[in-house]
Design a protein around this motif. Structure first.
Motif, mmCIF file in Angstrom:
data_model
loop_
_atom_site.group_PDB
_atom_site.id
_atom_site.type_symbol
_atom_site.label_atom_id
_atom_site.label_comp_id
_atom_site.label_asym_id
_atom_site.label_seq_id
_atom_site.Cartn_x
_atom_site.Cartn_y
_atom_site.Cartn_z
ATOM 1 N N VAL A 3 28.351 103.570 -22.980
ATOM 2 C CA VAL A 3 29.419 102.934 -22.200
ATOM 3 C C VAL A 3 30.303 104.000 -21.580
ATOM 4 O O VAL A 3 30.661 103.923 -20.410
ATOM 5 N N MET A 4 30.666 105.018 -22.357
ATOM 6 C CA MET A 4 31.523 106.089 -21.841
ATOM 7 C C MET A 4 30.835 106.856 -20.714
ATOM 8 O O MET A 4 31.456 107.207 -19.721
ATOM 9 N N GLU A 5 29.547 107.106 -20.858
ATOM 10 C CA GLU A 5 28.801 107.804 -19.817
ATOM 11 C C GLU A 5 28.732 106.966 -18.545
ATOM 12 O O GLU A 5 28.867 107.484 -17.437
ATOM 13 N N ALA A 6 28.529 105.654 -18.693
ATOM 14 C CA ALA A 6 28.487 104.766 -17.536
ATOM 15 C C ALA A 6 29.836 104.749 -16.829
ATOM 16 O O ALA A 6 29.907 104.830 -15.598
ATOM 17 N N LEU A 7 30.918 104.677 -17.590
ATOM 18 C CA LEU A 7 32.252 104.672 -16.997
ATOM 19 C C LEU A 7 32.547 105.996 -16.282
ATOM 20 O O LEU A 7 33.132 106.007 -15.206
ATOM 21 N N ALA A 8 32.133 107.094 -16.888
ATOM 22 C CA ALA A 8 32.365 108.410 -16.285
ATOM 23 C C ALA A 8 31.634 108.546 -14.960
ATOM 24 O O ALA A 8 32.109 109.224 -14.050
ATOM 25 N N SER A 9 30.484 107.876 -14.817
ATOM 26 C CA SER A 9 29.732 107.963 -13.567
ATOM 27 C C SER A 9 30.133 106.862 -12.576
ATOM 28 O O SER A 9 29.517 106.725 -11.529
ATOM 29 N N GLY A 10 31.173 106.088 -12.925
ATOM 30 C CA GLY A 10 31.666 105.060 -12.015
ATOM 31 C C GLY A 10 31.009 103.708 -12.177
ATOM 32 O O GLY A 10 31.326 102.770 -11.452
ATOM 33 N N LYS A 11 30.088 103.572 -13.103
ATOM 34 C CA LYS A 11 29.423 102.294 -13.344
ATOM 35 C C LYS A 11 30.167 101.519 -14.422
ATOM 36 O O LYS A 11 30.841 102.100 -15.259
ATOM 37 N N LYS A 12 30.016 100.204 -14.385
ATOM 38 C CA LYS A 12 30.589 99.389 -15.439
ATOM 39 C C LYS A 12 29.591 99.312 -16.588
ATOM 40 O O LYS A 12 28.422 99.034 -16.388
ATOM 41 N N GLY A 13 30.069 99.590 -17.786
ATOM 42 C CA GLY A 13 29.220 99.508 -18.963
ATOM 43 C C GLY A 13 29.369 98.153 -19.630
ATOM 44 O O GLY A 13 30.312 97.416 -19.372
ATOM 45 N N ALA A 14 28.432 97.822 -20.464
ATOM 46 C CA ALA A 14 28.503 96.582 -21.225
ATOM 47 C C ALA A 14 29.614 96.701 -22.264
ATOM 48 O O ALA A 14 29.842 97.763 -22.830
#
Length: 103
Positions: A3-14
């Motif tokens: 989730v943190m990696e997705a947020l860092a890349s601008g994507k929404k995580g589950a």
């Protein structure tokens, strides 16, 4: 972590929700075999009063009440508007890292 990696890349995580314990000993003190049996019974049968749960489990009301109180602190058991207890989760996942993390 994903989730943190997705947020860092601008994507929404589950969305993720979890409860952590400081040690295996603490987890085993909270999630005793009797309490896990209580959780499984509640999940299978649905919301009920603590008294009804004690009868189903064939256990003393006072002990079941104490177990419900302890499990409520860790969000494993909740109460509905009618003060019945229930388990909102379909499963409990355990993760036990075998190496220590350095802070």
């Amino acid at each position: 972590r994903a989730v943190m990696e997705a947020l860092a890349s601008g994507k929404k995580g589950a969305a993720y929700f979890g409860v952590g314990f400081a040690s295996l000993a603490q987890m085993l003190a909270v999630l005793t075999p009797k309490r896990l049996e209580l959780v499984a019974e509640l999940r299978e049968r649905g919301p009920m009063s603590v008294a009804a749960l004690a009868r189903v489990l064939e256990r003393d009301y006072k002990n079941v009440h104490g177990d419900v109180a302890a499990l409520s602190e860790w969000l494993a058991v909740e109460r509905d508007d009618g003060c019945n207890v229930f388990v909102p989760w379909d499963e409990i996942d355990f993760k036990l890292p075998l190496t220590r993390r350095v802070a």
